[in-house]
Design an enzyme around this catalytic site. Sequence first.
Site, PDB file in Angstrom:
ATOM      1  N   HIS A  12       0.794  -1.154   0.141  1.00 20.88           N
ATOM      2  CA  HIS A  12      -0.015  -0.096  -0.045  1.00 20.88           C
ATOM      3  C   HIS A  12       0.852   1.373  -0.079  1.00 20.88           C
ATOM      4  CE1 HIS A  12       1.031  -0.171   4.249  1.00 20.88           C
ATOM      5  NE2 HIS A  12       0.470   0.914   4.498  1.00 20.88           N
ATOM      6  N   GLY A  17      -0.330   0.529  -4.900  1.00 18.26           N
ATOM      7  CA  GLY A  17      -0.947   0.512  -3.802  1.00 18.26           C
ATOM      8  C   GLY A  17      -1.733   1.538  -3.120  1.00 18.26           C
ATOM      9  N   SER A 108       3.566  -7.166 -15.025  1.00 21.15           N
ATOM     10  CA  SER A 108       4.182  -5.978 -15.627  1.00 21.15           C
ATOM     11  C   SER A 108       4.302  -6.366 -17.216  1.00 21.15           C
ATOM     12  CB  SER A 108       5.587  -5.854 -15.023  1.00 21.15           C
ATOM     13  OG  SER A 108       6.443  -5.268 -16.052  1.00 21.15           O
ATOM     14  N   SER A 109       4.281  -5.249 -17.939  1.00 23.16           N
ATOM     15  CA  SER A 109       4.312  -5.255 -19.460  1.00 23.16           C
ATOM     16  C   SER A 109       5.829  -6.044 -20.018  1.00 23.16           C
ATOM     17  CB  SER A 109       3.969  -4.373 -20.401  1.00 23.16           C
ATOM     18  OG  SER A 109       4.971  -3.340 -20.036  1.00 23.16           O
ATOM     19  N   CYS A 110       6.826  -6.166 -19.051  1.00 22.47           N
ATOM     20  CA  CYS A 110       8.076  -6.497 -19.384  1.00 22.47           C
ATOM     21  C   CYS A 110       8.018  -8.204 -19.506  1.00 22.47           C
ATOM     22  CB  CYS A 110       8.975  -6.333 -18.329  1.00 22.47           C
ATOM     23  SG  CYS A 110       9.075  -7.106 -16.787  1.00 22.47           S
ATOM     24  N   TYR A 137      13.511 -10.355 -13.207  1.00 22.68           N
ATOM     25  CA  TYR A 137      12.076  -9.667 -12.737  1.00 22.68           C
ATOM     26  C   TYR A 137      10.951 -10.219 -13.768  1.00 22.68           C
ATOM     27  CZ  TYR A 137       8.699  -6.115 -11.959  1.00 22.68           C
ATOM     28  OH  TYR A 137       7.431  -5.597 -11.685  1.00 22.68           O
ATOM     29  N   LYS A 141       7.696 -12.434 -12.473  1.00 17.94           N
ATOM     30  CA  LYS A 141       6.301 -11.936 -12.673  1.00 17.94           C
ATOM     31  C   LYS A 141       5.499 -13.031 -13.552  1.00 17.94           C
ATOM     32  CE  LYS A 141       5.664  -8.181 -10.639  1.00 17.94           C
ATOM     33  NZ  LYS A 141       4.927  -8.064  -9.685  1.00 17.94           N
ATOM     34  N   HIS A 180      11.819   5.744 -14.307  1.00 23.00           N
ATOM     35  CA  HIS A 180      11.464   5.592 -15.441  1.00 23.00           C
ATOM     36  C   HIS A 180      11.330   7.023 -16.229  1.00 23.00           C
ATOM     37  CE1 HIS A 180      10.734   1.432 -15.886  1.00 23.00           C
ATOM     38  NE2 HIS A 180      10.174   1.427 -14.590  1.00 23.00           N
ATOM     39  N   ARG A 210       6.471   4.752 -26.504  1.00 17.71           N
ATOM     40  CA  ARG A 210       5.906   4.109 -25.374  1.00 17.71           C
ATOM     41  C   ARG A 210       4.283   4.558 -25.031  1.00 17.71           C
ATOM     42  NH1 ARG A 210       9.799   2.121 -26.031  1.00 17.71           N
ATOM     43  NH2 ARG A 210      11.921   1.808 -24.552  1.00 17.71           N
TER      44      ARG A 210
END
Length: 317
Positions: A12, A17, A108-110, A137, A141, A180, A210
Amino acid sequence: MERDARIYVAGHRGMVGSALCRALASKGFTNIITRTSSECDLRDRSRVDEFFEKERPEYVFLAAARVGGILANSTYPAQFIYDNLAIELNVIDAAHKYGVKKLLFLGSSCIYPRECPQPMKEEYLLSGYLEKTNEPYAVAKIAGIKLCESYRRQYGCNFISAMPTNLYGPGDNFDLHDSHVIPALMRKFHEAKLKGEGEVVVWGTGKPRREFLHVDDLAEALIFLMENYDGELFLNVGTGEDVTIADLVELMKEVVGYEGEVRYDSSKPDGTPRKLLDVSRIRSLGWRHKKSLREGLRETYRWFSENYPAVRGVQGV
Ligand code: GDP
């Protein structure tokens, strides 16, 4: 979800969060359960069990993760894979053990292959090699998605997963080495404006494309999925629209009110040329984002300038 349901938001204090807690509170959910990592280290199974035993959450948003930019990922690969796997294993298994009604895992989109066709559809998962720089990572995921699918198949658990695109918004990390592109540019233009500097350096050529989603839109999507989606397949969450980094730079200059020059440093990496999610599945369920990039950047900049320098990554908040 009943308004008084016991809802646990794991993570959170992070950008996602905290946006989720704001969105849940604004919709009248009254029973939101949180723990800081020092109160309950999610990598420690016995602590996770104690917590679930005591609080008995009915719904879980699993937004806790070790996250970071390209530099952090390449410097601490062991921590990225271990911490994320441990959090997922402990929380997802405890959710099963303690009878959680529904859990939503955030990826995540990775997770998609490096050379993935664009826009990236959910079914392209595991169809090619991953980007090396954040492979540990991404593997963690992907494991999270597979845990949710497997617990659903074997035990009938209602565990779902959502894959957000690049996010931005209040609570982001503004550390220039680690962040980022949106928080980096916001901070660079803001500081150049304050100091009266005539030039800001932007990494790469400005040509990559992006997609960006405001974290409040993500929070709405996650609550929407918790209330309306019970499928096995994970779902992409994005805007379905992308911009070039050069477009983003112009927009950011306008939002911040910076009037100096921009220099592109092409010795810095561009990264992947394009990263755009196919969002037709979540759209067909009836969700779409609300904030335009301009509007989202304006709001985020208002928050940033009101809180600066007490923001994450600037003063170590
Ligand atoms: P990516 O989406 O995983 O490539 O992550 P980033 O958000 O870090 O970078 C997106 C694009 O923005 C890349 O092409 C970067 O080269 C470019 N970029 C331009 N200036 C910056 C900057 O100051 N910081 C970051 N992180 N990226 C920048």
